[in-house]
Motif scaffolding. Structure first.
Motif, PDB file in Angstrom:
ATOM      1  N   LEU A   1       1.155 -17.476  11.576  1.00 46.47           N
ATOM      2  CA  LEU A   1       1.208 -17.002  10.187  1.00 46.47           C
ATOM      3  C   LEU A   1       0.194 -15.883   9.953  1.00 46.47           C
ATOM      4  CD1 LEU A   1       2.276 -17.236   7.302  1.00 46.47           C
ATOM      5  CD2 LEU A   1       0.574 -19.040   6.903  1.00 46.47           C
ATOM      6  N   SER A   2      -1.001 -16.057  10.507  1.00 47.16           N
ATOM      7  CA  SER A   2      -2.032 -15.031  10.318  1.00 47.16           C
ATOM      8  C   SER A   2      -1.624 -13.712  10.982  1.00 47.16           C
ATOM      9  CB  SER A   2      -3.381 -15.503  10.861  1.00 47.16           C
ATOM     10  OG  SER A   2      -3.345 -15.618  12.273  1.00 47.16           O
ATOM     11  N   GLU A   3      -0.986 -13.777  12.154  1.00 47.87           N
ATOM     12  CA  GLU A   3      -0.521 -12.565  12.830  1.00 47.87           C
ATOM     13  C   GLU A   3       0.502 -11.827  11.978  1.00 47.87           C
ATOM     14  OE1 GLU A   3      -1.176 -10.991  15.772  1.00 47.87           O
ATOM     15  OE2 GLU A   3      -2.908 -12.303  16.024  1.00 47.87           O
ATOM     16  N   LEU A   4       1.430 -12.578  11.385  1.00 46.89           N
ATOM     17  CA  LEU A   4       2.446 -11.970  10.533  1.00 46.89           C
ATOM     18  C   LEU A   4       1.818 -11.297   9.313  1.00 46.89           C
ATOM     19  CD1 LEU A   4       5.305 -14.654  10.461  1.00 46.89           C
ATOM     20  CD2 LEU A   4       5.446 -12.356  11.418  1.00 46.89           C
ATOM     21  N   LEU A   5       0.938 -12.023   8.631  1.00 46.46           N
ATOM     22  CA  LEU A   5       0.354 -11.508   7.397  1.00 46.46           C
ATOM     23  C   LEU A   5      -0.565 -10.323   7.659  1.00 46.46           C
ATOM     24  CD1 LEU A   5      -0.403 -14.837   5.497  1.00 46.46           C
ATOM     25  CD2 LEU A   5       1.500 -13.257   5.149  1.00 46.46           C
ATOM     26  N   LEU A   6      -1.349 -10.386   8.729  1.00 46.63           N
ATOM     27  CA  LEU A   6      -2.243  -9.271   9.051  1.00 46.63           C
ATOM     28  C   LEU A   6      -1.463  -8.018   9.426  1.00 46.63           C
ATOM     29  CD1 LEU A   6      -5.069 -11.093  11.053  1.00 46.63           C
ATOM     30  CD2 LEU A   6      -5.257 -10.051   8.790  1.00 46.63           C
ATOM     31  N   ALA A   7      -0.351  -8.211  10.127  1.00 49.20           N
ATOM     32  CA  ALA A   7       0.491  -7.058  10.469  1.00 49.20           C
ATOM     33  C   ALA A   7       1.020  -6.391   9.206  1.00 49.20           C
ATOM     34  CB  ALA A   7       1.657  -7.501  11.359  1.00 49.20           C
ATOM     35  N   GLU A   8       1.451  -7.198   8.240  1.00 51.59           N
ATOM     36  CA  GLU A   8       1.941  -6.660   6.965  1.00 51.59           C
ATOM     37  C   GLU A   8       0.831  -5.939   6.209  1.00 51.59           C
ATOM     38  OE1 GLU A   8       4.643  -5.456   4.482  1.00 51.59           O
ATOM     39  OE2 GLU A   8       5.304  -7.022   5.879  1.00 51.59           O
ATOM     40  N   CYS A   9      -0.359  -6.551   6.157  1.00 56.99           N
ATOM     41  CA  CYS A   9      -1.490  -5.938   5.450  1.00 56.99           C
ATOM     42  C   CYS A   9      -1.906  -4.621   6.090  1.00 56.99           C
ATOM     43  CB  CYS A   9      -2.675  -6.907   5.433  1.00 56.99           C
ATOM     44  SG  CYS A   9      -2.445  -8.343   4.352  1.00 56.99           S
ATOM     45  N   ASP A  10      -1.985  -4.598   7.415  1.00 59.54           N
ATOM     46  CA  ASP A  10      -2.378  -3.373   8.120  1.00 59.54           C
ATOM     47  C   ASP A  10      -1.372  -2.250   7.866  1.00 59.54           C
ATOM     48  OD1 ASP A  10      -4.592  -4.637   9.128  1.00 59.54           O
ATOM     49  OD2 ASP A  10      -3.730  -5.024  11.114  1.00 59.54           O
ATOM     50  N   ASP A  11      -0.096  -2.592   7.890  1.00 60.75           N
ATOM     51  CA  ASP A  11       0.926  -1.573   7.698  1.00 60.75           C
ATOM     52  C   ASP A  11       0.933  -1.065   6.261  1.00 60.75           C
ATOM     53  OD1 ASP A  11       2.825  -0.106   9.170  1.00 60.75           O
ATOM     54  OD2 ASP A  11       4.466  -1.158   8.180  1.00 60.75           O
ATOM     55  N   ARG A  12       0.677  -1.960   5.314  1.00 59.10           N
ATOM     56  CA  ARG A  12       0.607  -1.534   3.915  1.00 59.10           C
ATOM     57  C   ARG A  12      -0.573  -0.598   3.700  1.00 59.10           C
ATOM     58  NH1 ARG A  12       2.355  -6.119  -0.494  1.00 59.10           N
ATOM     59  NH2 ARG A  12       4.430  -6.542   0.367  1.00 59.10           N
ATOM     60  N   ALA A  13      -1.713  -0.927   4.308  1.00 59.63           N
ATOM     61  CA  ALA A  13      -2.896  -0.068   4.181  1.00 59.63           C
ATOM     62  C   ALA A  13      -2.610   1.310   4.766  1.00 59.63           C
ATOM     63  CB  ALA A  13      -4.086  -0.712   4.882  1.00 59.63           C
ATOM     64  N   ARG A  14      -1.922   1.346   5.912  1.00 58.55           N
ATOM     65  CA  ARG A  14      -1.578   2.626   6.535  1.00 58.55           C
ATOM     66  C   ARG A  14      -0.664   3.443   5.630  1.00 58.55           C
ATOM     67  NH1 ARG A  14       2.730   4.336   8.768  1.00 58.55           N
ATOM     68  NH2 ARG A  14       3.688   2.268   8.827  1.00 58.55           N
ATOM     69  N   ARG A  15       0.342   2.788   5.044  1.00 61.06           N
ATOM     70  CA  ARG A  15       1.276   3.505   4.173  1.00 61.06           C
ATOM     71  C   ARG A  15       0.580   4.006   2.907  1.00 61.06           C
ATOM     72  NH1 ARG A  15       4.701  -0.893   5.504  1.00 61.06           N
ATOM     73  NH2 ARG A  15       4.503  -1.727   3.385  1.00 61.06           N
ATOM     74  N   ARG A  16      -0.342   3.207   2.374  1.00 61.67           N
ATOM     75  CA  ARG A  16      -1.090   3.655   1.199  1.00 61.67           C
ATOM     76  C   ARG A  16      -1.925   4.888   1.533  1.00 61.67           C
ATOM     77  NH1 ARG A  16      -1.874  -1.929   0.039  1.00 61.67           N
ATOM     78  NH2 ARG A  16      -3.866  -1.882   1.152  1.00 61.67           N
ATOM     79  N   SER A  17      -2.576   4.878   2.693  1.00 60.96           N
ATOM     80  CA  SER A  17      -3.373   6.026   3.107  1.00 60.96           C
ATOM     81  C   SER A  17      -2.507   7.269   3.240  1.00 60.96           C
ATOM     82  CB  SER A  17      -4.070   5.740   4.445  1.00 60.96           C
ATOM     83  OG  SER A  17      -5.050   4.739   4.307  1.00 60.96           O
ATOM     84  N   GLU A  18      -1.339   7.107   3.855  1.00 63.81           N
ATOM     85  CA  GLU A  18      -0.425   8.235   4.026  1.00 63.81           C
ATOM     86  C   GLU A  18       0.022   8.782   2.672  1.00 63.81           C
ATOM     87  OE1 GLU A  18       2.652   6.641   6.457  1.00 63.81           O
ATOM     88  OE2 GLU A  18       1.539   6.910   8.340  1.00 63.81           O
ATOM     89  N   ARG A  19       0.281   7.892   1.705  1.00 64.22           N
ATOM     90  CA  ARG A  19       0.698   8.341   0.371  1.00 64.22           C
ATOM     91  C   ARG A  19      -0.428   9.099  -0.329  1.00 64.22           C
ATOM     92  NH1 ARG A  19       3.298   3.207   0.136  1.00 64.22           N
ATOM     93  NH2 ARG A  19       1.559   2.335  -1.042  1.00 64.22           N
ATOM     94  N   ARG A  20      -1.674   8.599  -0.195  1.00 62.89           N
ATOM     95  CA  ARG A  20      -2.805   9.281  -0.841  1.00 62.89           C
ATOM     96  C   ARG A  20      -3.046  10.660  -0.216  1.00 62.89           C
ATOM     97  NH1 ARG A  20      -5.062   3.943  -1.040  1.00 62.89           N
ATOM     98  NH2 ARG A  20      -5.981   4.279   1.002  1.00 62.89           N
TER      99      ARG A  20
END
Length: 264
Positions: A52-71
């Motif tokens: 579960l932690s692997e799944l959630l961390l992967a989602e969080c990391d990818d969201r952070a990357r996408r937010r950075s790209e948008r900014r």
């Protein structure tokens, strides 16, 4: 049951349910990586919590990357310039330690200014964009604009009685990057309106300026001596000044490349 093993039917149903749930919850990374991570978890005999932690961390990391790209995209940089691609060896005037300290964005959190001053070809705009990109990736709201474009926009806003709204919009970003200040034509009205943007940001949000003119040369753009002194004061008080020099790095690189080709 059409001859298909019950376990296979159950697994496919579970995958379909997970896929649908991820769509509804807007978890695209978990949706795309679930099969791969599930296989890894099974092979490595991971615990439920570990999986579960692997799944959630992967989602969080990818969201952070996408937010950075948008900014970074929202900042409006004209080209991709990063510190990773910056050649510090090409310009001995620039202190790598100072630049990397600035890249940590402490000055932005304090609302301090930054001035990058140097002739064309000395990578001052590269530094401006690279430090702005670092700020955007760190979570700050950044906007890049040419000095001439900003002045024209403010004059147009004043004519349309939208000046307060326009100044407030520029005041909301955490870092305003103003490039090519020295290329502005002497224009008293545009210079005065540009000055109005600065108090909106003072001690709250940062301004980074890149100019091919030294501070003493800003009088060519801001022809009113008192206005010029006030702008210099606002853009230097408590902040950092990086002088990138007068020798063009691009010209030196071009000459070196030509010499190598001649030898070859």
């Amino acid at each position: 049951m059409s001859g298909v093993p019950p376990g296979k039917v159950r697994y496919d149903n579970l995958r379909a349910a997970i896929d649908q749930a991820c769509r509804m919850l807007r978890l695209p990374t978990i949706r795309s990586r679930f099969p791969e991570l599930a296989e890894t978890a099974s092979r490595e005999q991971m615990s439920y919590l570990g999986f579960l932690s692997e799944l959630l961390l992967a989602e969080c990391d990818d969201r952070a990357r996408r937010r950075s790209e948008r900014r970074v995209k929202a900042a409006g940089f004209p080209r991709d310039k990063s510190l990773r691609k910056f050649d510090f060896d090409a310009n001995s005037n620039i202190d790598p330690a100072m630049v990397h300290t600035l890249a940590k964005c402490g000055w932005i959190k304090k609302g301090l200014p930054l001035c990058l001053i140097g002739d064309s070809g000395t990578d001052r705009s590269h530094l401006l964009i690279a430090l702005g990109t670092e700020a955007a990736m760190a979570g700050h709201r950044v906007e890049y604009v040419l000095a001439t474009k900003l002045a024209d926009e403010l004059v147009e806003a004043a004519d349309e009685k939208q000046l307060t709204k326009t100044i407030a919009r520029y005041g909301r970003v955490d870092l305003l990057c103003i490039d090519e200040l020295g290329h502005m034509e002497p224009d008293r009205r545009g210079a005065e309106l540009l000055f109005h943007v600065l108090p909106e940001r003072e001690e709250k949000n940062s301004v980074a300026i890149a100019s091919n003119e030294s501070l003493s040369g800003w009088a060519k753009t801001f022809t009113d001596p008192r206005l010029c002194a006030a702008i210099v004061d606002r853009l230097t008080f408590g902040g950092n000044i990086i002088e990138t020099g007068t020798d063009s790095c691009r010209l030196a690189t071009t000459r070196a490349r030509a010499e190598q080709q001649a030898i070859a």
